[in-house]
Motif scaffolding. Sequence first.
Motif, PDB file in Angstrom:
ATOM      1  N   CYS A  95       1.130  -1.440  -0.256  1.00 54.49           N
ATOM      2  CA  CYS A  95       0.109   0.017  -0.369  1.00 54.49           C
ATOM      3  C   CYS A  95       0.965   1.381  -0.123  1.00 54.49           C
ATOM      4  O   CYS A  95       0.514   2.448  -0.908  1.00 54.49           O
ATOM      5  N   VAL A 126       0.943   4.411  -3.303  1.00 54.04           N
ATOM      6  CA  VAL A 126       0.596   5.557  -3.256  1.00 54.04           C
ATOM      7  C   VAL A 126       1.727   6.338  -3.556  1.00 54.04           C
ATOM      8  O   VAL A 126       1.474   7.827  -3.666  1.00 54.04           O
ATOM      9  N   MET A 145      -6.154   7.477  -5.590  1.00 47.32           N
ATOM     10  CA  MET A 145      -6.038   8.581  -5.479  1.00 47.32           C
ATOM     11  C   MET A 145      -4.803   8.542  -7.355  1.00 47.32           C
ATOM     12  O   MET A 145      -4.123  10.149  -8.032  1.00 47.32           O
ATOM     13  N   GLN A 196      -3.471   4.468   4.866  1.00 49.94           N
ATOM     14  CA  GLN A 196      -3.330   6.236   3.941  1.00 49.94           C
ATOM     15  C   GLN A 196      -4.150   5.580   2.530  1.00 49.94           C
ATOM     16  O   GLN A 196      -4.728   6.597   2.310  1.00 49.94           O
ATOM     17  N   LEU A 197      -3.489   4.689   2.247  1.00 48.12           N
ATOM     18  CA  LEU A 197      -3.849   3.646   1.012  1.00 48.12           C
ATOM     19  C   LEU A 197      -6.267   4.388   0.785  1.00 48.12           C
ATOM     20  O   LEU A 197      -6.500   4.914   0.223  1.00 48.12           O
ATOM     21  N   LYS A 213      -6.753   8.766   1.000  1.00 48.20           N
ATOM     22  CA  LYS A 213      -6.049   9.108  -0.413  1.00 48.20           C
ATOM     23  C   LYS A 213      -6.305   8.625  -1.332  1.00 48.20           C
ATOM     24  O   LYS A 213      -7.366   9.230  -2.077  1.00 48.20           O
TER      25      LYS A 213
END
Length: 463
Positions: A84, A88, A122, A203-204, A207
């Motif tokens: 991951c 990103v 993203m 976070q993945l 985002k």
Amino acid sequence: MGRPHVLVIPSPAQGHVIPFLELSQRLLQHGLRVTFVNTDHTQKLIINALQGKKHVGDDPELQLVSIPDGLEPWEDRNDLGKLCESLVKVMPGKLEELIQEMNNKEEDEKITCVIADVHVGMVFPVAEKLKINKRAAFLSTAAAALALYHRIPELIDIGIINKDGTATESGRMIELGANMPTITSAELVWNCGDLITQRNVFQLIVKGTDGTQMAADYLICNTTYDLEPEAFNLVPKILPIGPLLASNRQGNSAGYFWPEDSTCLTWLDQQQPRSVIYVAFGSLTVFDKIQFQELALGLELTNRPFLWVVRQDITEDANQAYPEGFQEKVANRGKMVGWAPQQKVLSHPSIACFFSHCGWNSTMEGVSNGLPFLCWPYFGDQFINQSYICDNWKVGLKFNRKDGKIITREEIKTKVDQVLSDENFRARASDLREMTLRSVKEGGLSDKTFKEFIEWIKTHEEE
């Protein structure tokens, strides 16, 4: 202007690639050209698994391409935290390079639409930057999972999770909405592995969700409104087009990472109707040796026929991990395979119930075939799906863990007997099947939504 050319970008996991390939097959049926973007590693797995079968990329209108995932060839892609984090960092840039290269080559058939996984949302700002004006997000999980993602700021504000996604209290109950799944803070989608993994997966998701909300015009989901109506109220933009199953178009599913062992279908032909327990835990579930052996002994204890998918990496030395004498004892009523053509298995008349990890694809496949479930979630959104199956739809049972750790052979036998002896499970599952299949038939809500989506892709932007 040439015909629409759609770039399809799944998250690099089998549970995402399969529905994205099915979506791509549907786009082809409507006269669109599709380029399907895998990571290099995923591309190799898919092609190797086909083993001489008709290649899903053999259709000249469906091109398979790949980009690096940022990891070295020897690094473990099952390390979700590392994968991951790398996605990103590198995926937006690699995708921009790919699109520019493709558009420079094909003036008449430049990319006109991008359909990307919400989990890699993203990439949408890249499509926006390159002036690709049709951008759609596809959610391959339940709509309830996206409802959870949208609640992340609230969960931080009220102190259930920290800003890095870690839970402040592991046992705190979270209700996603009225008549929706209830999970604990320890069962949040990103709570998998160690703290570093959790933070990177979180976070993945953040985002991806932010990128989707900012730049995607359309949001479609592999579900049906009738299965989770409250989720559609919480995420108003989302539109159902599922369940996307190859069987609904009389085709074969693609995107598996392992070669299928089709001998199990011949074996199933020899079994009595509604007699076989189908046991399959998806592509990522792993067991320690003690739990693996307890599961084997539980299946033996049921004294019922079973088909068990045992991946080579499901436990350490899987071929040597069975309890002593187990294979000989169950030889007349048990079959173990490395991988199975699951959609064909689940539609077979000999299957009695689905012993599952509750991935969303498996959930949709089981529901679409009117099967009761035995639920053994491993991580991610599987706990949300278990809650749907057991608490909301009431078509399956959960297992209890002894001392909060192991699921015993006795617990396995008890729950198998319970789900197969109570006809109410089968009756409710049959009702769900009819309701679900109605949605994808001509005139159903998912069918209408998908056709509107196709028309949106085909409509040229005004100059």
